[in-house]
Design a protein around this motif. Structure first.
Motif, PDB file in Angstrom:
ATOM      1  N   TYR A 164       1.099  -1.252  -0.109  1.00  0.00           N
ATOM      2  CA  TYR A 164       0.190   0.366   0.155  1.00  0.00           C
ATOM      3  C   TYR A 164       0.886   1.782  -0.275  1.00  0.00           C
ATOM      4  O   TYR A 164       0.653   2.168  -1.165  1.00  0.00           O
ATOM      5  CB  TYR A 164      -1.353  -0.031   1.630  1.00  0.00           C
ATOM      6  CG  TYR A 164      -1.941  -1.292   0.929  1.00  0.00           C
ATOM      7  CD1 TYR A 164      -3.050  -0.460   0.156  1.00  0.00           C
ATOM      8  CD2 TYR A 164      -2.281  -1.775   1.947  1.00  0.00           C
ATOM      9  CE1 TYR A 164      -4.072  -1.976  -0.438  1.00  0.00           C
ATOM     10  CE2 TYR A 164      -3.383  -2.762   1.474  1.00  0.00           C
ATOM     11  CZ  TYR A 164      -3.530  -3.032   0.596  1.00  0.00           C
ATOM     12  OH  TYR A 164      -5.321  -3.391   0.421  1.00  0.00           O
ATOM     13  N   VAL A 183       2.214   1.548  -3.526  1.00  0.00           N
ATOM     14  CA  VAL A 183       1.075   2.418  -4.573  1.00  0.00           C
ATOM     15  C   VAL A 183       0.676   3.450  -4.242  1.00  0.00           C
ATOM     16  O   VAL A 183       0.132   4.575  -4.590  1.00  0.00           O
ATOM     17  CB  VAL A 183      -0.401   1.696  -3.986  1.00  0.00           C
ATOM     18  CG1 VAL A 183      -2.319   2.094  -4.906  1.00  0.00           C
ATOM     19  CG2 VAL A 183      -0.903   0.115  -4.510  1.00  0.00           C
ATOM     20  N   GLN A 227      -4.196  10.742  -5.445  1.00  0.00           N
ATOM     21  CA  GLN A 227      -5.453  10.069  -5.642  1.00  0.00           C
ATOM     22  C   GLN A 227      -5.202   9.051  -5.078  1.00  0.00           C
ATOM     23  O   GLN A 227      -6.087   8.541  -4.077  1.00  0.00           O
ATOM     24  CB  GLN A 227      -5.096   9.358  -7.005  1.00  0.00           C
ATOM     25  CG  GLN A 227      -6.303   8.601  -8.077  1.00  0.00           C
ATOM     26  CD  GLN A 227      -6.377   8.036  -8.628  1.00  0.00           C
ATOM     27  OE1 GLN A 227      -5.279   9.118 -10.141  1.00  0.00           O
ATOM     28  NE2 GLN A 227      -7.431   7.328  -9.002  1.00  0.00           N
ATOM     29  N   ASN A 228      -3.874   8.256  -4.069  1.00  0.00           N
ATOM     30  CA  ASN A 228      -4.395   6.982  -3.218  1.00  0.00           C
ATOM     31  C   ASN A 228      -3.766   7.257  -1.279  1.00  0.00           C
ATOM     32  O   ASN A 228      -4.313   6.042  -1.544  1.00  0.00           O
ATOM     33  CB  ASN A 228      -2.712   6.021  -4.297  1.00  0.00           C
ATOM     34  CG  ASN A 228      -3.131   5.625  -5.581  1.00  0.00           C
ATOM     35  OD1 ASN A 228      -4.601   5.509  -5.934  1.00  0.00           O
ATOM     36  ND2 ASN A 228      -1.438   5.159  -6.476  1.00  0.00           N
ATOM     37  N   ARG A 276      -6.484   7.035  -0.037  1.00  0.00           N
ATOM     38  CA  ARG A 276      -7.473   5.916   0.084  1.00  0.00           C
ATOM     39  C   ARG A 276      -6.769   5.010   0.621  1.00  0.00           C
ATOM     40  O   ARG A 276      -7.372   4.226   0.665  1.00  0.00           O
ATOM     41  CB  ARG A 276      -7.790   5.328  -1.711  1.00  0.00           C
ATOM     42  CG  ARG A 276      -8.839   4.252  -2.232  1.00  0.00           C
ATOM     43  CD  ARG A 276      -8.198   3.688  -3.141  1.00  0.00           C
ATOM     44  NE  ARG A 276      -8.754   5.409  -4.318  1.00  0.00           N
ATOM     45  CZ  ARG A 276      -8.876   5.092  -4.822  1.00  0.00           C
ATOM     46  NH1 ARG A 276      -8.191   4.519  -5.952  1.00  0.00           N
ATOM     47  NH2 ARG A 276      -9.654   6.089  -6.486  1.00  0.00           N
ATOM     48  N   TYR A 277      -5.293   4.829   0.397  1.00  0.00           N
ATOM     49  CA  TYR A 277      -4.856   3.545   1.502  1.00  0.00           C
ATOM     50  C   TYR A 277      -3.731   3.795   2.693  1.00  0.00           C
ATOM     51  O   TYR A 277      -3.739   3.138   2.708  1.00  0.00           O
ATOM     52  CB  TYR A 277      -3.875   2.750  -0.195  1.00  0.00           C
ATOM     53  CG  TYR A 277      -4.751   2.584  -1.297  1.00  0.00           C
ATOM     54  CD1 TYR A 277      -5.219   2.237  -1.674  1.00  0.00           C
ATOM     55  CD2 TYR A 277      -4.262   3.151  -2.163  1.00  0.00           C
ATOM     56  CE1 TYR A 277      -6.013   0.827  -2.108  1.00  0.00           C
ATOM     57  CE2 TYR A 277      -5.018   2.562  -3.867  1.00  0.00           C
ATOM     58  CZ  TYR A 277      -5.817   1.565  -3.452  1.00  0.00           C
ATOM     59  OH  TYR A 277      -6.706   1.483  -4.556  1.00  0.00           O
TER      60      TYR A 277
END
Length: 164
Positions: free
Chosen positions: A116, A119, A126-127, A130-131
């Motif tokens: 993660y 990522v 963006q990530n 989210r992560y």
């Protein structure tokens, strides 16, 4: 027990590789002529080791760490996405072995947290949102399962530094 033997075997292989590289450097006139094995060559060696020990987590763990470390260090490399996909596939193979020992489950959680992190590093805007929690939760899980997991501790610390 098999996992401990694998770790010892991997450590031995690493020491032999390092010593042979050191010996080769001493016997050659120029360090510039030396070339590091490529990620693909290193990965192929670990895959051969995995083929000899298909039920062992160690070679798979080392493959995933190599791939994820490469992604973090070379995020703009055109191969980073394929390395990330390959790391996810290798992590899936470890999950399929259904590790029972706390240390092995800790290593798996460490890899998942590192995945993660990679990522996020590839596209932070963006990530990241989210992560972020997935990475932190996996590092925390790894340390709950094995408080002596130095890799998890190091990666968690670097993750926290990077997020500031």
């Amino acid at each position: 027990m098999t996992f401990q033997i694998s770790k010892c075997l991997l450590a031995f292989v690493f020491m032999v590789c390092c010593s042979s590289t050191l010996f080769a450097q001493e016997n050659q006139p120029s360090v510039a002529q030396q070339s590091q094995p490529s990620v693909e060559q290193q990965l192929a060696g670990l895959q051969r080791l995995e083929a000899m020990q298909p039920d062992s987590i160690g070679p798979k763990y080392q493959q995933a760490m190599l791939l994820l470390s490469t992604v973090v260090m070379h995020t703009q490399d055109g191969k980073a996405s394929s390395y990330l996909e390959e790391a996810q596939r290798v992590i899936g193979k470890i999950e399929a072995l259904n590790p029972q020992k706390a240390a092995e489950r800790s290593d798996l959680a460490t890899l998942q947290g590192f995945y993660y992190t990679c990522v996020i590093v590839q596209n932070p805007q963006q990530n990241g949102p989210r992560y972020y929690r997935d990475a932190l939760d996996n590092y925390s899980k790894a340390l709950r399962l094995n408080p002596n997991n130095e890799t998890a501790r190091f990666l968690q610390q670097k993750f926290m530094e990077g997020m500031k």
